[in-house]
Design an enzyme around this catalytic site. Structure first.
Site, mmCIF file in Angstrom:
data_model
loop_
_atom_site.group_PDB
_atom_site.id
_atom_site.type_symbol
_atom_site.label_atom_id
_atom_site.label_comp_id
_atom_site.label_asym_id
_atom_site.label_seq_id
_atom_site.Cartn_x
_atom_site.Cartn_y
_atom_site.Cartn_z
ATOM 1 N N PRO A 13 -4.956 25.652 -1.141
ATOM 2 C CA PRO A 13 -5.794 25.271 -2.595
ATOM 3 C C PRO A 13 -5.061 25.778 -3.529
ATOM 4 O O PRO A 13 -3.785 26.098 -2.932
ATOM 5 C CB PRO A 13 -6.653 27.046 -3.037
ATOM 6 N N ASN A 14 -5.078 24.598 -4.458
ATOM 7 C CA ASN A 14 -4.012 24.664 -5.821
ATOM 8 C C ASN A 14 -2.345 23.275 -5.274
ATOM 9 O O ASN A 14 -1.631 23.598 -5.472
ATOM 10 C CB ASN A 14 -3.731 25.583 -6.232
ATOM 11 N N ARG A 21 2.072 22.459 -11.541
ATOM 12 C CA ARG A 21 1.673 23.283 -11.353
ATOM 13 C C ARG A 21 3.244 24.663 -10.997
ATOM 14 O O ARG A 21 3.206 24.526 -10.358
ATOM 15 C CB ARG A 21 1.124 23.584 -10.376
ATOM 16 N N TYR A 26 7.169 27.206 -8.386
ATOM 17 C CA TYR A 26 7.130 26.076 -6.929
ATOM 18 C C TYR A 26 7.874 25.126 -6.995
ATOM 19 O O TYR A 26 7.948 23.388 -6.127
ATOM 20 C CB TYR A 26 5.212 25.343 -7.048
ATOM 21 N N ASN A 77 0.618 25.987 5.017
ATOM 22 C CA ASN A 77 1.172 26.955 4.025
ATOM 23 C C ASN A 77 -1.111 27.264 2.906
ATOM 24 O O ASN A 77 -1.468 26.251 2.748
ATOM 25 C CB ASN A 77 1.573 26.691 2.722
ATOM 26 N N ALA A 80 -2.996 30.338 -1.673
ATOM 27 C CA ALA A 80 -3.281 31.811 -1.907
ATOM 28 C C ALA A 80 -4.287 32.438 -1.045
ATOM 29 O O ALA A 80 -4.819 33.999 -0.399
ATOM 30 C CB ALA A 80 -3.936 31.406 -3.331
ATOM 31 N N HIS A 83 -3.317 35.433 1.545
ATOM 32 C CA HIS A 83 -3.778 37.150 1.479
ATOM 33 C C HIS A 83 -4.630 37.851 1.578
ATOM 34 O O HIS A 83 -5.113 38.937 1.540
ATOM 35 C CB HIS A 83 -2.835 37.435 0.214
ATOM 36 N N ASP A 90 -7.928 34.661 12.011
ATOM 37 C CA ASP A 90 -8.997 34.857 13.511
ATOM 38 C C ASP A 90 -8.995 33.161 14.208
ATOM 39 O O ASP A 90 -8.591 33.198 15.245
ATOM 40 C CB ASP A 90 -10.866 34.974 13.180
ATOM 41 N N GLU A 101 3.901 29.521 9.510
ATOM 42 C CA GLU A 101 3.374 29.523 8.028
ATOM 43 C C GLU A 101 4.096 29.782 7.547
ATOM 44 O O GLU A 101 5.690 29.916 7.174
ATOM 45 C CB GLU A 101 3.142 31.323 7.773
ATOM 46 N N HIS A 103 5.964 28.765 3.001
ATOM 47 C CA HIS A 103 5.670 28.552 1.276
ATOM 48 C C HIS A 103 7.117 28.645 0.925
ATOM 49 O O HIS A 103 7.599 28.389 1.300
ATOM 50 C CB HIS A 103 5.395 30.616 1.046
ATOM 51 N N LEU A 104 6.731 27.853 -0.869
ATOM 52 C CA LEU A 104 7.473 27.470 -0.887
ATOM 53 C C LEU A 104 8.521 28.416 -1.962
ATOM 54 O O LEU A 104 9.630 28.299 -1.849
ATOM 55 C CB LEU A 104 6.785 26.753 -2.506
ATOM 56 N N SER A 105 7.597 29.003 -2.191
ATOM 57 C CA SER A 105 8.124 30.562 -3.300
ATOM 58 C C SER A 105 7.938 31.770 -1.914
ATOM 59 O O SER A 105 7.912 31.296 -0.686
ATOM 60 C CB SER A 105 7.086 30.638 -4.386
ATOM 61 N N ARG A 110 7.279 38.565 -5.349
ATOM 62 C CA ARG A 110 5.878 38.235 -6.433
ATOM 63 C C ARG A 110 5.113 39.379 -6.466
ATOM 64 O O ARG A 110 6.050 40.451 -6.277
ATOM 65 C CB ARG A 110 5.718 36.520 -6.165
ATOM 66 N N ARG A 114 0.865 39.768 -3.621
ATOM 67 C CA ARG A 114 1.224 38.565 -2.578
ATOM 68 C C ARG A 114 1.967 39.200 -1.031
ATOM 69 O O ARG A 114 2.556 38.128 -0.883
ATOM 70 C CB ARG A 114 1.650 37.140 -2.922
#
Length: 152
Positions: A13-14, A21, A26, A77, A80, A83, A90, A101, A103-105, A110, A114
């Site tokens: 998402p997002n 954003r 990001y 990625n 949200a 978390h 699963d 996995e 992530h950009l950040s 944070r 998170r």
């Protein structure tokens, strides 16, 4: 090599809003920019990429299940959902191919909520905090693991 399965790059998402954003967190790269870079890097490593984004948790679960038979590895990625999603956790546990996995950040630097990754607890590894380069590092890891699992 035409017999190699693609690397799935799944985005949650997002992430469709990248570039606009919270660029201070990001970066300014768009998701299309990241896709282009992933395709190029995977191509250098002899792989193709199947790049997707959804704001819907169940769609990400479906894609992970599809990847089980159709991909050599997955870069995920989950945004949200990282978390909160037992369903993604699963789904990763249910497939035998490596999931990285990314992530950009760096979630560890944070907000407290998170700091726990349900996805990371199921993934083979985690690459985070390097901006758009996180994806390229994850592509390299995915290619390496796909080659290892294939006996290349």
């Amino acid at each position: 090599m035409p017999d190699r399965k693609p690397i799935y790059v799944l985005n949650g998402p997002n992430l469709n809003l990248l570039g606009t954003r919270e660029p201070h967190i990001y970066g300014h790269a768009t998701l299309a920019d990241i896709e282009q870079a992933c395709v190029a890097r995977a191509g250098q490593l002899g792989f193709t990429v199947d790049f997707r984004q959804s704001n819907i948790e169940g769609e990400l679960v479906n894609w992970l299940q599809e990847a089980r038979d159709n991909a050599g590895a997955v870069v995920l990625n989950a945004g949200a959902y990282t978390h909160t999603s037992v369903a993604l956790h699963d789904a990763i546990k249910a497939i035998s191919i490596p999931v990285i996995e990314t992530h950009l950040s760096n979630p560890a630097t944070r907000e407290d909520f998170r700091h726990v990754s349900l996805v990371g607890k199921a993934a083979k590894g985690v690459i985070a905090g390097f901006g758009a380069t996180s994806y390229l590092l994850a592509i390299e890891a995915a290619a390496l693991l796909a080659n290892e699992s294939k006996g290349a």
